[in-house]
Design an enzyme around this catalytic site. Structure first.
Site, mmCIF file in Angstrom:
data_model
loop_
_atom_site.group_PDB
_atom_site.id
_atom_site.type_symbol
_atom_site.label_atom_id
_atom_site.label_comp_id
_atom_site.label_asym_id
_atom_site.label_seq_id
_atom_site.Cartn_x
_atom_site.Cartn_y
_atom_site.Cartn_z
ATOM 1 N N HIS A 184 159.671 92.399 -54.250
ATOM 2 C CA HIS A 184 158.324 91.831 -54.470
ATOM 3 C C HIS A 184 158.268 91.168 -55.843
ATOM 4 O O HIS A 184 157.960 91.809 -56.852
ATOM 5 C CB HIS A 184 157.263 92.933 -54.367
ATOM 6 C CG HIS A 184 155.863 92.409 -54.283
ATOM 7 N ND1 HIS A 184 154.898 92.987 -53.487
ATOM 8 C CD2 HIS A 184 155.257 91.364 -54.889
ATOM 9 C CE1 HIS A 184 153.762 92.322 -53.619
ATOM 10 N NE2 HIS A 184 153.960 91.329 -54.480
ATOM 11 N N ASN A 202 153.578 82.622 -52.522
ATOM 12 C CA ASN A 202 152.353 81.989 -53.057
ATOM 13 C C ASN A 202 152.641 81.085 -54.252
ATOM 14 O O ASN A 202 152.079 81.232 -55.332
ATOM 15 C CB ASN A 202 151.288 83.038 -53.393
ATOM 16 C CG ASN A 202 151.737 84.028 -54.448
ATOM 17 O OD1 ASN A 202 152.935 84.217 -54.665
ATOM 18 N ND2 ASN A 202 150.791 84.657 -55.117
ATOM 19 N N HIS A 238 149.597 92.338 -48.017
ATOM 20 C CA HIS A 238 148.838 92.632 -49.236
ATOM 21 C C HIS A 238 147.521 93.229 -48.737
ATOM 22 O O HIS A 238 146.660 92.517 -48.230
ATOM 23 C CB HIS A 238 148.632 91.316 -49.996
ATOM 24 C CG HIS A 238 147.625 91.385 -51.090
ATOM 25 N ND1 HIS A 238 147.957 91.194 -52.410
ATOM 26 C CD2 HIS A 238 146.283 91.600 -51.084
ATOM 27 C CE1 HIS A 238 146.867 91.287 -53.156
ATOM 28 N NE2 HIS A 238 145.837 91.536 -52.380
ATOM 29 N N ASP A 247 156.498 93.789 -58.254
ATOM 30 C CA ASP A 247 155.366 92.845 -58.201
ATOM 31 C C ASP A 247 155.313 92.031 -59.502
ATOM 32 O O ASP A 247 154.236 91.807 -60.069
ATOM 33 C CB ASP A 247 154.027 93.559 -57.943
ATOM 34 C CG ASP A 247 152.919 92.574 -57.561
ATOM 35 O OD1 ASP A 247 153.202 91.373 -57.413
ATOM 36 O OD2 ASP A 247 151.761 93.022 -57.422
ATOM 37 N N HIS A 298 152.250 85.261 -65.904
ATOM 38 C CA HIS A 298 151.164 84.298 -66.150
ATOM 39 C C HIS A 298 151.290 83.765 -67.564
ATOM 40 O O HIS A 298 151.636 84.516 -68.486
ATOM 41 C CB HIS A 298 149.789 84.974 -66.015
ATOM 42 C CG HIS A 298 149.436 85.341 -64.612
ATOM 43 N ND1 HIS A 298 149.181 84.406 -63.642
ATOM 44 C CD2 HIS A 298 149.316 86.552 -64.015
ATOM 45 C CE1 HIS A 298 148.903 85.027 -62.502
ATOM 46 N NE2 HIS A 298 148.985 86.329 -62.705
HETATM 47 ZN ZN LIG Z 1 149.883 91.491 -53.557
#
Ligand SMILES: [Zn+2]
Length: 421
Positions: free
Chosen positions: A59, A93, A178, A304, A308
């Site tokens: 992830h 994404n 998710h 995860d 950013h």
């Molecule tokens: Zn997620």
């Protein structure tokens, strides 16, 4: 290029291996595992170290294409090997999202060109991740995706999620959810509990996750699909997954290091590096997650990793984006905080991730790709975010003292990362 990894403690529970031995690597593959002298071959001395099959972070957000100021496939891959991961699965994404084979091909070719870690793209479940119609799943599978997910968002439409579970079975791929009911979580920026009340911030209830896990498991039962819960974070979700597994459903789950190390108390000073989705939960949720890692309800640890740009994370708490980086701290946090037997740790970080995703599995056996993670369990170190290989700096773990570290990472027989004390 040949190499001998000499005198390490070889640990691969899938091969029932736990002994000191040498690994001879030839042409990127494991040639033999045994003892003895190999003349004229370069030696990596692994005395006192653990030699495990390559760790696989299933992830990760690499941000390319589209948000290269936060991360690229090259910098994310570099951070991965520095964290001990020989492979990562890249969430779809991006901008544009990986919802068609041209993006899948782009990610794979860029990874081959620039990433020291192997990259397995995850395709979107729905076109543009809008939750309206299925993406080009079959075509993306042909191109090389290893699973499907709309991560960053849930698939709210139950009929569409049912179709995804049915369709993905044709390719034996997992459908990765998710889990977040967007009506329950709407406007929320942290866990709904005592701290959100005190801080005056809108909460995301545990039920936003649990109702979605529950619904999906009903659909998994109905379709006989292969279902994976991304970043599970609550006690209730642990209990639902545990019960589904007891019923024999094809359900798996991962947790992130931040969800087993931090609670919602970390939000107290409005630190935007404590803002992630799902949010940091209560101490009781953390206790349940840790127990579930130990008892096998949880299958995998995944970072995860969500880089950013600093300008975004410097916004006020309400407006900052969700997510933190995690590739370089995941293994150290797991070793420091969980106190697991090493065989269990290898299951969580290498063996089970390979079983969850649609990949050709690797391990410590003859003929396997020579992808190895080498650990020093005694190494004390401090994470310095300013020295991170990621292009972003949004980690809450800066300055943390950890014990246990990946000190070398080998991909296809090449030492792509080394940090000997
Ligand atoms: Zn997620």
């Amino acid at each position: 290029m040949d190499l001998v990894v000499k005198n390490g403690r070889i640990v691969d529970p899938s091969q029932k291996l736990d002994r000191v031995a040498d690994i001879l690597i030839r042409d990127g593959l494991i040639r033999t595992i045994g003892d003895g002298a190999f003349a004229d071959v370069p030696v990596f001395d692994a005395t006192g170290l653990i030699v495990a099959p390559g760790f696989f972070d299933i992830h990760v957000h690499l941000r390319e294409p589209g948000t290269e100021e936060a991360e690229t496939i090259a910098t994310g891959g570099s951070a991965a090997v520095a964290g001990g991961f020989t492979a990562v699965a890249a969430m779809p994404n991006t901008n544009p999202p990986n919802d068609n084979p041209s993006i899948t091909y782009y990610i794979l070719s860029e990874a081959r060109r620039s990433s020291p870690a192997r990259v397995f793209p995850i395709g979107a479940i729905t076109k543009e991740q809008k939750g309206e119609v299925l993406a080009e799943i079959g075509e993306m599978f042909e191109a090389g995706i290893a699973g499907i997910s709309d991560d960053g968002k849930p698939v709210m439409n139950a009929q569409l999620f049912r179709l995804a579970l049915e369709y993905a079975q044709m390719f034996d791929m997992p459908v990765i959810q998710h889990c977040e009911d967007l009506n329950l979580s709407k406007g929320g920026v942290m866990h709904e509990g005592i701290y959100s009340t005190r801080l005056g911030l809108k909460g995301i209830p545990a039920a936003a996750e649990e109702t979605m896990v529950s619904r999906d498991i009903t659909l998994t039962h109905m379709t006989h699909g292969k279902y994976h819960v991304a970043h599970l974070s609550t006690r209730g979700a642990v209990e639902i997954v545990r019960e589904a597994k007891a019923r024999g459903l094809r359900v798996s789950a991962e947790v992130t290091p931040h969800h087993f190390t931090l609670t919602d108390a970390a939000v107290a000073d409005y630190d935007t590096n404590a803002k992630m989705n799902p949010p940091l939960r209560s101490a009781d949720d953390v206790a349940a997650v840790v127990e579930a890692i130990k008892d096998g309800t949880i299958d995998a640890i995944a970072s995860d990793h969500a880089p950013h740009h600093i300008n975004l994370k410097m916004l006020e708490f309400d407006r900052a984006p969700f997510g933190i980086t995690g590739l370089e701290t995941a293994v150290g946090l797991a070793l420091t905080k969980l106190q697991l037997p090493i065989t269990r740790l290898v299951e969580l970080l290498s063996i089970n991730p390979q079983k969850i995703m649609k990949v050709k599995s690797w391990g410590l056996f003859e003929g396997s790709a020579a992808d190895l993670t080498i650990l020093d369990l005694k190494r004390s170190w401090t994470f310095d975010v300013h020295r991170s290989r990621s292009r972003s700096r949004n980690s809450p773990f800066h300055g943390w003292q950890l014990k246990g570290k990946a000190v070398a990472t080998i991909v296809g027989g090449k030492v792509v990362y080394e940090d000997r004390a």
